[in-house]
Design a protein around this motif. Structure first.
Motif, PDB file in Angstrom:
ATOM      1  N   GLY A 254       0.819  -1.204   0.000  1.00  0.00           N
ATOM      2  CA  GLY A 254       0.000   0.000   0.000  1.00  0.00           C
ATOM      3  C   GLY A 254       0.846   1.244   0.000  1.00  0.00           C
ATOM      4  O   GLY A 254       2.070   1.160  -0.076  1.00  0.00           O
ATOM      5  N   SER A 255       0.204   2.402   0.058  1.00  0.00           N
ATOM      6  CA  SER A 255       0.795   3.745   0.067  1.00  0.00           C
ATOM      7  C   SER A 255       1.010   4.304  -1.329  1.00  0.00           C
ATOM      8  O   SER A 255       1.199   5.510  -1.485  1.00  0.00           O
ATOM      9  CB  SER A 255       2.129   3.837   0.818  1.00  0.00           C
ATOM     10  N   ALA A 256       1.037   3.452  -2.339  1.00  0.00           N
ATOM     11  CA  ALA A 256       1.202   3.877  -3.731  1.00  0.00           C
ATOM     12  C   ALA A 256       0.706   2.720  -4.596  1.00  0.00           C
ATOM     13  O   ALA A 256       0.589   1.592  -4.105  1.00  0.00           O
ATOM     14  CB  ALA A 256       2.678   4.170  -4.010  1.00  0.00           C
ATOM     15  N   PRO A 257       0.416   2.999  -5.885  1.00  0.00           N
ATOM     16  CA  PRO A 257      -0.118   1.914  -6.720  1.00  0.00           C
ATOM     17  C   PRO A 257       0.884   0.793  -6.943  1.00  0.00           C
ATOM     18  O   PRO A 257       2.054   1.046  -7.232  1.00  0.00           O
ATOM     19  CB  PRO A 257      -0.449   2.603  -8.054  1.00  0.00           C
ATOM     20  N   LEU A 275      -1.325  -8.818  -1.284  1.00  0.00           N
ATOM     21  CA  LEU A 275      -2.656  -8.262  -1.025  1.00  0.00           C
ATOM     22  C   LEU A 275      -2.515  -6.738  -1.023  1.00  0.00           C
ATOM     23  O   LEU A 275      -1.802  -6.187  -0.185  1.00  0.00           O
ATOM     24  CB  LEU A 275      -3.167  -8.785   0.319  1.00  0.00           C
ATOM     25  N   GLU A 276      -3.172  -6.062  -1.971  1.00  0.00           N
ATOM     26  CA  GLU A 276      -3.065  -4.597  -2.037  1.00  0.00           C
ATOM     27  C   GLU A 276      -4.239  -3.945  -1.330  1.00  0.00           C
ATOM     28  O   GLU A 276      -5.377  -4.373  -1.464  1.00  0.00           O
ATOM     29  CB  GLU A 276      -3.007  -4.115  -3.487  1.00  0.00           C
ATOM     30  N   ARG A 277      -3.921  -2.896  -0.595  1.00  0.00           N
ATOM     31  CA  ARG A 277      -4.963  -2.148   0.135  1.00  0.00           C
ATOM     32  C   ARG A 277      -4.723  -0.649  -0.044  1.00  0.00           C
ATOM     33  O   ARG A 277      -3.663  -0.221  -0.525  1.00  0.00           O
ATOM     34  CB  ARG A 277      -4.985  -2.564   1.595  1.00  0.00           C
ATOM     35  N   TYR A 278      -5.712   0.144   0.352  1.00  0.00           N
ATOM     36  CA  TYR A 278      -5.637   1.598   0.150  1.00  0.00           C
ATOM     37  C   TYR A 278      -5.906   2.342   1.463  1.00  0.00           C
ATOM     38  O   TYR A 278      -6.860   2.023   2.175  1.00  0.00           O
ATOM     39  CB  TYR A 278      -6.668   1.978  -0.915  1.00  0.00           C
ATOM     40  N   GLY A 279      -5.049   3.304   1.753  1.00  0.00           N
ATOM     41  CA  GLY A 279      -5.256   4.102   2.955  1.00  0.00           C
ATOM     42  C   GLY A 279      -4.795   5.528   2.754  1.00  0.00           C
ATOM     43  O   GLY A 279      -4.302   5.897   1.686  1.00  0.00           O
ATOM     44  N   MET A 280      -4.960   6.322   3.794  1.00  0.00           N
ATOM     45  CA  MET A 280      -4.509   7.714   3.795  1.00  0.00           C
ATOM     46  C   MET A 280      -4.169   8.082   5.231  1.00  0.00           C
ATOM     47  O   MET A 280      -4.750   7.507   6.160  1.00  0.00           O
ATOM     48  CB  MET A 280      -5.643   8.657   3.370  1.00  0.00           C
ATOM     49  N   THR A 281      -3.330   9.069   5.415  1.00  0.00           N
ATOM     50  CA  THR A 281      -3.026   9.517   6.771  1.00  0.00           C
ATOM     51  C   THR A 281      -4.316   9.901   7.494  1.00  0.00           C
ATOM     52  O   THR A 281      -4.510   9.559   8.667  1.00  0.00           O
ATOM     53  CB  THR A 281      -2.055  10.715   6.716  1.00  0.00           C
ATOM     54  N   GLU A 282      -5.202  10.597   6.810  1.00  0.00           N
ATOM     55  CA  GLU A 282      -6.415  11.117   7.455  1.00  0.00           C
ATOM     56  C   GLU A 282      -7.439  10.040   7.808  1.00  0.00           C
ATOM     57  O   GLU A 282      -8.384  10.304   8.552  1.00  0.00           O
ATOM     58  CB  GLU A 282      -7.109  12.142   6.544  1.00  0.00           C
ATOM     59  N   THR A 283      -7.305   8.867   7.229  1.00  0.00           N
ATOM     60  CA  THR A 283      -8.348   7.847   7.411  1.00  0.00           C
ATOM     61  C   THR A 283      -7.784   6.495   7.849  1.00  0.00           C
ATOM     62  O   THR A 283      -8.547   5.543   8.039  1.00  0.00           O
ATOM     63  CB  THR A 283      -9.068   7.591   6.070  1.00  0.00           C
ATOM     64  N   SER A 299      -6.455  -3.416  -8.526  1.00  0.00           N
ATOM     65  CA  SER A 299      -7.607  -2.959  -7.733  1.00  0.00           C
ATOM     66  C   SER A 299      -7.222  -2.955  -6.257  1.00  0.00           C
ATOM     67  O   SER A 299      -6.282  -3.636  -5.850  1.00  0.00           O
ATOM     68  CB  SER A 299      -8.780  -3.913  -7.978  1.00  0.00           C
ATOM     69  N   VAL A 300      -7.956  -2.154  -5.444  1.00  0.00           N
ATOM     70  CA  VAL A 300      -7.662  -2.144  -4.008  1.00  0.00           C
ATOM     71  C   VAL A 300      -8.731  -2.895  -3.205  1.00  0.00           C
ATOM     72  O   VAL A 300      -8.651  -2.966  -1.986  1.00  0.00           O
ATOM     73  CB  VAL A 300      -7.440  -0.706  -3.466  1.00  0.00           C
ATOM     74  N   GLY A 301      -9.732  -3.457  -3.884  1.00  0.00           N
ATOM     75  CA  GLY A 301     -10.681  -4.345  -3.213  1.00  0.00           C
ATOM     76  C   GLY A 301     -11.938  -3.659  -2.715  1.00  0.00           C
ATOM     77  O   GLY A 301     -12.463  -2.749  -3.362  1.00  0.00           O
ATOM     78  N   ILE A 378       2.930  13.723  -6.173  1.00  0.00           N
ATOM     79  CA  ILE A 378       3.848  12.713  -6.700  1.00  0.00           C
ATOM     80  C   ILE A 378       4.116  11.739  -5.545  1.00  0.00           C
ATOM     81  O   ILE A 378       4.366  12.181  -4.416  1.00  0.00           O
ATOM     82  CB  ILE A 378       5.197  13.368  -7.115  1.00  0.00           C
ATOM     83  N   ILE A 379       4.070  10.430  -5.800  1.00  0.00           N
ATOM     84  CA  ILE A 379       4.426   9.468  -4.743  1.00  0.00           C
ATOM     85  C   ILE A 379       5.692   8.740  -5.179  1.00  0.00           C
ATOM     86  O   ILE A 379       5.695   8.048  -6.189  1.00  0.00           O
ATOM     87  CB  ILE A 379       3.302   8.465  -4.441  1.00  0.00           C
ATOM     88  N   SER A 380       6.781   8.955  -4.428  1.00  0.00           N
ATOM     89  CA  SER A 380       8.077   8.383  -4.784  1.00  0.00           C
ATOM     90  C   SER A 380       8.530   7.442  -3.664  1.00  0.00           C
ATOM     91  O   SER A 380       8.798   7.894  -2.544  1.00  0.00           O
ATOM     92  CB  SER A 380       9.082   9.515  -4.993  1.00  0.00           C
TER      93      SER A 380
HETATM   94  P1  AMP Z   1      -0.703   9.961   2.697  1.00  0.00           P
HETATM   95  O1  AMP Z   1      -1.346  11.280   2.587  1.00  0.00           O
HETATM   96  O2  AMP Z   1       0.773  10.010   2.841  1.00  0.00           O
HETATM   97  O3  AMP Z   1      -1.357   9.173   3.722  1.00  0.00           O
HETATM   98  O4  AMP Z   1      -0.940   9.241   1.302  1.00  0.00           O
HETATM   99  C1  AMP Z   1      -2.219   8.835   0.929  1.00  0.00           C
HETATM  100  C2  AMP Z   1      -2.321   8.658  -0.562  1.00  0.00           C
HETATM  101  O5  AMP Z   1      -1.518   7.543  -0.981  1.00  0.00           O
HETATM  102  C3  AMP Z   1      -3.706   8.314  -1.003  1.00  0.00           C
HETATM  103  O6  AMP Z   1      -4.539   9.464  -1.099  1.00  0.00           O
HETATM  104  C4  AMP Z   1      -3.458   7.657  -2.348  1.00  0.00           C
HETATM  105  O7  AMP Z   1      -3.322   8.626  -3.367  1.00  0.00           O
HETATM  106  C5  AMP Z   1      -2.136   6.963  -2.121  1.00  0.00           C
HETATM  107  N1  AMP Z   1      -2.301   5.509  -1.900  1.00  0.00           N
HETATM  108  C6  AMP Z   1      -2.337   4.810  -0.749  1.00  0.00           C
HETATM  109  N2  AMP Z   1      -2.511   3.488  -0.995  1.00  0.00           N
HETATM  110  C7  AMP Z   1      -2.587   3.347  -2.347  1.00  0.00           C
HETATM  111  C8  AMP Z   1      -2.754   2.252  -3.244  1.00  0.00           C
HETATM  112  N3  AMP Z   1      -2.853   1.011  -2.816  1.00  0.00           N
HETATM  113  N4  AMP Z   1      -2.799   2.521  -4.565  1.00  0.00           N
HETATM  114  C9  AMP Z   1      -2.693   3.782  -5.029  1.00  0.00           C
HETATM  115  N5  AMP Z   1      -2.519   4.848  -4.251  1.00  0.00           N
HETATM  116  C10 AMP Z   1      -2.466   4.645  -2.921  1.00  0.00           C
END
Ligand code: AMP
Ligand code: MCA
Length: 474
Positions: A254-257, A275-283, A299-301, A378-380
């Motif tokens: 997670g954290s990027a695609p 297993l890919e998942r999706y999150g954010m700092t705020e959530t 896909s993130v499910g 940008i996510i690096s």
């Molecule tokens: P952050 O603000 O550092 O928590 O980063 C959150 C952002 O990371 C999200 O808004 C997404 O754009 C990205 N992100 C987190 N997980 C994924 C994922 N599995 N695939 C694509 N982008 C993701």
């Protein structure tokens, strides 16, 4: 209930069991509990009270964990700071969060010494689940970063969800190499460890040359990583990869695609579907591929229990399945707002739904796919970079008239920042510019290339058209 009450299941019921491996030593849950109690007394002796902030600028270490837990127990709000940040980035976070103490490597020996002499038990501080546990600074779209207030309940809901969703239990062996100053390691890593009572080996950082050896030595069953780590692990020799795969139960990304090709190459090499998942700092965590059932590439499910998701078009209408729109979220995982920024908090929500800024679509069978972002983030390597922050720095430099920063695809890191510079007359010494970036910005934010152009492509409103920057450099 506050986080201490949740952690007590491991601290009390597993007090003699191995909890943490750090730098060759093993600590039991009882020892982790006692160390943080001592640290809490040391902080109280320095006058810390509920609601005060403590900012921490440390690499992964057992001290990081002691101080985090001490804050949790006292109701002190923990402010983790990215150790790659430089003076300029730090000063904003410190003036905004006003910590009572800023813990750096320099401060640590004194704190450790003060904690050593303290009692090993600690009275409970009355705290409810809605109390703030941490302020985590996000890289701001407007140039300044904002502190997301995460409550005890936010972390607790997240950890319980992940334990269920990913079947994490005390029998797991968990290898953690992510930086603890981000929510990925803090909210998922530390909390899944403490909630499940499993055994965790913590590394100071992920070093790709040593990663395979670490896996073989510790024999983990569970690993959380960013896509760059999985790309790096693809260099593992096939026999070693198979051997690692044999003992593993679950790899999470997670954290990027995570590129579909990496998922496929990794499956062939290690015999596991990440297993890919999706999150954010705020959530913290929102959406995850299933443990059982199809882990769909790209896909993130499905939304995690209690998380509601909807996808809206520009007019605020819900889009049909298969169409893209902005993703909005609601649930007990969603943060309590931005620290001392009522306006930013207000504009982050619409009718109680949090605007993620991520563009998504849902398939007819309910899988969510992220298709991009509304901002030019940008996510690096899993670290977020807002171009505007780098552009502002570049524009402060005397030889720069205009600057634009955009992401460029990169096989290992996903994306890297590239700077397009319009010089202020004459030549522009890009090596000197780069050196100043290195001194003043976190290393991952430093543009990997500086391209001098005559002018930036702008639309009729004067806005830089980032997608045309490549052509402007021809
Ligand atoms: P952050 O603000 O550092 O928590 O980063 C959150 C952002 O990371 C999200 O808004 C997404 O754009 C990205 N992100 C987190 N997980 C994924 C994922 N599995 N695939 C694509 N982008 C993701
Ligand atoms: C990277 N660098 C570091 C560290 N990580 N320096 C010190 N400590 C670290 N932990 C610096 C290096 O000095 C180098 O700088 C540059 O970053 C790249 O490092 P390199 O050794 O070449 O490593 P890599 O193989 O490219 O891998 C980098 C990495 C790292 C290990 C994958 O990027 C990383 O740990 N990323 C994780 C970030 C993360 O946890 N994000 C979560 C945020 P130089 O270029 O000067 O040589 S998002 C989040 O939390 C939400 C909730 C979510 O969804 O998860």
């Amino acid at each position: 209930m506050n986080l201490r009450n949740w952690f007590d299941t491991s601290f009390r019921l597993r007090s003699d069991e191995p909890a943490l491996e750090w730098k060759g030593a093993t600590y039991t849950f009882g020892e982790i509990d006692a160390r943080s109690n001592r640290m809490a007394h040391a902080l109280s002796a320095r006058g810390f009270q509920r609601g005060d902030r403590l900012a921490l600028y440390l690499a992964n270490s057992i001290d990081f964990i002691d101080i985090f837990l001490a804050c949790v127990k006292l109701g002190v709000i923990f402010v983790p700071v990215n150790i790659l940040y430089r003076e300029r980035e730090l000063s904003h976070i410190l003036s905004d969060s006003e910590p009572k103490l800023f813990v750096t490597e320099k401060e640590l020996p004194a704190l450790r010494a003060e904690a050593a002499a303290q009692p090993a038990d600690l009275r409970e501080t009355p705290l409810d689940g809605e109390s703030p546990a941490a302020l985590v600074y996000t890289s701001g779209t407007t140039g300044v970063s904002k502190g997301a207030i995460l409550t005890h309940n936010n972390f607790a809901v997240n950890a319980s969800n992940l334990l269920d969703a990913w079947r994490i239990s005390s029998t797991d062996r968990f290898l953690l190499a992510l930086p603890l100053f981000h929510v990925h390691a803090l909210g998922n890593g530390l909390h899944c460890w403490l909630f499940s009572g499993c055994r965790m080996r913590l590394l100071e950082r992920f070093e790709h040359e040593k990663a395979a050896a670490e896996f073989l030595d510790f024999r983990p069953t569970l690993f959380f990583g960013v896509p760059t780590m999985y790309v790096r692990l693809l260099d593992t020799p096939p026999d070693t990869a198979r051997e690692i795969g044999r003992g593993m139960r679950l790899f999470v990304s997670g954290s990027a695609p995570l590129p579909a090709q990496v998922l496929e190459d990794f499956r062939k090499l290690f015999g596991h579907t990440i297993l890919e998942r999706y999150g954010m700092t705020e959530t913290i965590m929102n959406i995850s591929n299933p443990y059982d059932g199809e882990r769909r590439p790209g896909s993130v499910g499905f939304p995690l229990p209690g998380v509601q998701a909807r996808i809206l078009n520009e007019d605020g209408q819900e889009v049909p399945d298969g169409e893209t729109g902005e993703l909005y979220l609601k649930g007990p995982n969603v943060f309590a707002g931005y620290w001392r920024r009522e306006d930013a908090t207000r504009s982050a929500f619409v009718d109680g739904w949090f605007k993620t800024g991520d563009i998504a679509r849902r398939s007819p069978d309910g899988y969510y796919t992220l298709c991009g972002r509304r901002s030019d983030l940008i996510i690096s390597g899993g670290f977020n970079i807002y171009p505007r922050e780098i552009e502002e720095f570049l524009m402060e430099q005397p030889e720069v008239a205009e600057a634009a920063v955009a992401g460029e695809p990169d096989h290992r890191r996903g994306e890297v920042p590239v700077a397009y510079i319009v010089p202020r007359g004459g030549d522009c010494d890009t090596a000197a510019l780069e050196a100043r970036c290195r001194e003043n910005l976190a290393s991952f934010k430093c543009p990997r290339r500086f391209i001098v152009v005559e002018k930036l492509p702008r639309n009729a409103l004067g806005k830089v058209q980032k997608h045309l920057l490549g052509a402007a450099a021809q």
